[in-house]
Design a protein around this motif. Structure first.
Motif, short mmCIF file in Angstrom:
data_model
loop_
_atom_site.label_atom_id
_atom_site.label_comp_id
_atom_site.label_asym_id
_atom_site.label_seq_id
_atom_site.Cartn_x
_atom_site.Cartn_y
_atom_site.Cartn_z
N GLN A 182 32.97 42.16 36.71
CA GLN A 182 32.04 41.36 37.46
C GLN A 182 30.71 41.16 36.83
O GLN A 182 29.89 40.43 37.51
N ASN A 183 30.45 42.26 35.84
CA ASN A 183 29.16 41.96 35.25
C ASN A 183 28.96 40.79 34.13
O ASN A 183 28.03 40.24 33.58
N VAL A 184 30.42 40.29 33.78
CA VAL A 184 30.32 39.66 32.46
C VAL A 184 31.35 38.22 32.88
O VAL A 184 31.38 37.27 32.06
N GLY A 185 31.71 38.06 34.15
CA GLY A 185 32.42 36.97 34.34
C GLY A 185 33.83 36.80 34.12
O GLY A 185 34.33 35.76 34.35
N THR A 186 34.49 37.91 33.73
CA THR A 186 35.98 37.82 33.62
C THR A 186 36.28 39.70 33.71
O THR A 186 35.71 40.49 33.20
N TYR A 187 37.52 39.72 34.39
CA TYR A 187 38.23 40.74 34.18
C TYR A 187 39.51 41.17 33.34
O TYR A 187 39.86 42.41 33.20
N LEU A 188 39.79 39.95 32.53
CA LEU A 188 40.60 40.11 31.55
C LEU A 188 39.93 39.43 30.53
O LEU A 188 39.42 38.43 30.26
N TRP A 189 40.26 39.94 29.22
CA TRP A 189 39.75 39.42 27.91
C TRP A 189 41.27 39.23 27.09
O TRP A 189 42.09 39.76 27.07
N CYS A 190 41.24 38.10 26.49
CA CYS A 190 42.22 37.67 25.45
C CYS A 190 41.69 37.47 24.17
O CYS A 190 40.85 36.79 23.77
N LEU A 191 42.55 38.11 23.39
CA LEU A 191 42.22 38.10 21.92
C LEU A 191 43.48 37.28 21.38
O LEU A 191 44.55 37.72 21.18
N VAL A 192 43.03 35.97 20.95
CA VAL A 192 44.02 34.93 20.66
C VAL A 192 44.21 34.96 19.27
O VAL A 192 43.33 34.73 18.46
#
Length: 577
Positions: A254-264
């Motif tokens: 909620q502090n960074v605008g995403t609950y999932l990070w994708c490493l592509v």
């Protein structure tokens, strides 16, 4: 040979069918999102489910040119049926248990085992990332045709100035650099237990031409020192471009605008970090659940925290994004089984699609259960309810996760263990004597029989694999070369790990003191794996088993006038009263 197994046919508590609607079966209330770009459907339970006003590639009515292409997921590698699968030894390489992955890492045709875990408490801190001092490295054990495992620490190379793991929580194995050798990514939650968890930088090991695996964060991660509390993580080809990517959760999203990070992945093992949506979650897994050729993400919540209750699927938009409005929620059992520490998927009914299995616990990890969700196709699912594994007394209360009823399922693996044509489950938790090594045999129609401490070879009808022949009968007494008395805590000096157990570890904090402490000294002569047993016969049996696998096992008994000990055993070992 007759099986000494406990068979329990368990029935499920509930069964309900649902599509993209509210978990209680009611119709969601339609409204428009705050920015006016899509419709929002609010359920009575507060779980938000939306559908975009414009068509997307994950819609059942859309045309997907990749629909006949199978995107590879980490669960395909983890559950490879061609791997010789067996229960790995319970080495205590790390504090608080281990996570492991079995695969043929060195391509010699035999199964190997890779372990990860956490730093010891005397190297924990309540400031910074929670870790100080020397942090442990992954442990790779290479196997042979007889399943004899040998340490290969020299093959794991971490040259970072601040090397090692703080609290390795997820072990993601895949061929990231496309050289036909498996690599591995470690999601590290950090060891700052007891306070707000902030995470620790992850580790990324890539295979090299010389047969080693080198930690490659600085050269192959766009953000090598990226730190989030990523309790859940998974690997798979999320953009369907032929290489393996990484997805992990961020509990502070909620502090960074995403609950999932994708490493592509760029195709050569370089992973570029970007935001990719999601909902606040504890557990993460990737699987193509609607057969459109794209991996979707399965999420499981902590369940007992505010804004942390969504259990369900977020559908891949065809570009490797998981927008929170494009979801299907599952029933949540918050009253008793609200926490989901692990999720996974497999085809349990042989109908060609993947069904979902959730590991569930109560508040503070009290009790253990599984939830089975049948995939009916076209984004429709049927919940088969709760399958209890370990239940605490109804009046049991605790304020600590380290309670005697915490036997949560940390890892779920799928194999046809009894060779009857359907997929069974193998459960593991290296910290639990109750659930580690449990097997659920598939009886059809989402009914399962539970076997505690199963013999996997016997289930599969295989002949016993003899690891080593012990010429002389293992003796408990009169073997002064193997049995040594430690007359005080200060003499526990075989290796650092043993000393730490007495001063700060689990063994030190045990309330029951009638405990036998025994150690397997590895063949390299310096590394120790320690266990304990409250029962004399169990200590002897397990020490004998450890001797078979690696090194000599030594039983350490402390005199009753010092700490724990047993007067009779003290006299037997020393000849003194």
């Amino acid at each position: 040979m007759r099986k000494l197994l406990i068979l329990l046919i368990l029935s499920f508590f509930s069964s309900q069918s649902f599509a993209e609607s509210c978990p209680d079966g009611s119709e969601p209330v339609k409204s428009i999102s705050a920015d006016g770009s899509y419709f929002v459907y609010n359920c009575g339970g507060g779980i938000e489910q939306s559908s975009s006003s414009s068509a997307d590639s994950s819609s059942p009515n859309s045309t997907n040119t990749n629909s006949n292409i199978k995107a590879v997921a980490g669960i395909d590698i983890e559950n490879d049926p061609n791997i010789d699968f067996f229960k790995p030894p319970r080495y205590q390489f790390f504090y608080g248990g281990t996570f492991w992955h079995m695969a043929d890492f060195n391509k010699d045709g035999s199964s190997d085992v890779l372990y990860i875990g956490a730093i010891h408490p005397d190297n924990q801190s309540l400031v910074g990332d929670g870790a100080v001092g020397e942090k442990p490295h992954p442990r790779l054990l290479l196997g042979d045709a007889k399943r004899k495992l040998k340490r290969a620490d020299e093959l794991i190379v971490d040259n970072r100035e601040d090397s090692g793991m703080s609290a390795g929580r997820q072990l993601l194995v895949a061929d990231y650099n496309n050289d036909d050798i498996l690599d591995f990514y470690i999601a590290d939650t950090g060891a700052k237990w007891g306070v707000a968890l902030t995470g620790h930088k992850d580790s990324y090991f890539l295979s090299q031409p010389n047969g080693t695996w080198v930690e490659s964060s600085e050269t192959h991660l766009s953000h090598p020192n990226f730190v989030v509390y990523n309790h859940g993580a998974a690997t798979g080809d999320i953009d369907n471009d032929g290489d393996m990517d990484v997805v992990f959760s961020d509990l502070s999203g909620q502090n960074v605008g995403t609950y999932l990070w994708c490493l592509v992945n760029d195709g050569e093992g370089f992973l570029k970090t970007r935001k990719c949506g999601g909902i606040r979650t504890h557990a993460v897994e990737l699987a193509d659940l609607n057969g459109d050729g794209y991996l979707d993400v399965i999420l499981g919540p902590g369940g007992y925290e505010p804004d942390h209750e969504f259990s369900g699927v977020i559908w891949n938009d065809g570009k490797g994004n998981f927008f929170q409005h494009n979801n299907t929620p599952f029933p949540q059992y918050k009253k008793k089984w609200g926490n989901i520490p692990e999720v996974s998927a497999a085809d349990l009914d042989n109908d060609g699609d993947l069904d979902i299995v959730n590991s569930r616990t109560g508040i503070m990890y009290v009790g253990t259960a599984l939830q089975f969700i049948e995939n009916l196709g076209n984004k429709n699912f049927k919940d088969h309810g709760i399958f209890p594994i370990v239940e605490a007394p109804a009046d049991f209360k605790t304020t600590n996760q380290g309670n005697q009823w915490n036997d949560f399922i940390a890892q779920i693996r799928f194999r046809d263990l009894d060779k009857d044509g359907d997929i069974d489950l193998y459960l593991s938790n290296s910290q639990s004597q109750k659930t580690d090594g449990m097997v659920l045999l598939n009886q059809g129609d989402f009914n399962f029989s539970l076997i505690q401490q199963a013999d996997l070879d016997e289930l599969a009808g295989k002949p016993k694999i003899v690891v080593d022949k012990v010429k002389k009968k293992f003796k408990y007494s009169a073997r002064k070369s193997q049995l040594r008395l430690l007359e005080s805590q200060n003499n526990v000096g075989v290796c650092d790990a043993i000393s730490k157990e007495f001063y700060t570890g689990d063994y030190y904090s045990r309330t029951k003191k009638n405990t036998y402490f025994f150690v397997s000294l590895d063949s390299n002569g310096k590394d120790c794996n320690y266990e304990w047993a409250a029962n004399e016969n169990n200590a002897l049996r397990r020490c004998k088993q450890n001797t078979k696998f690696d090194g000599k096992c030594t039983i350490y008994a402390l005199g009753d006038n010092i700490v724990w000990g047993n007067p009779q055993l003290y006299k037997e070992l020393t000849g003194r009263e």
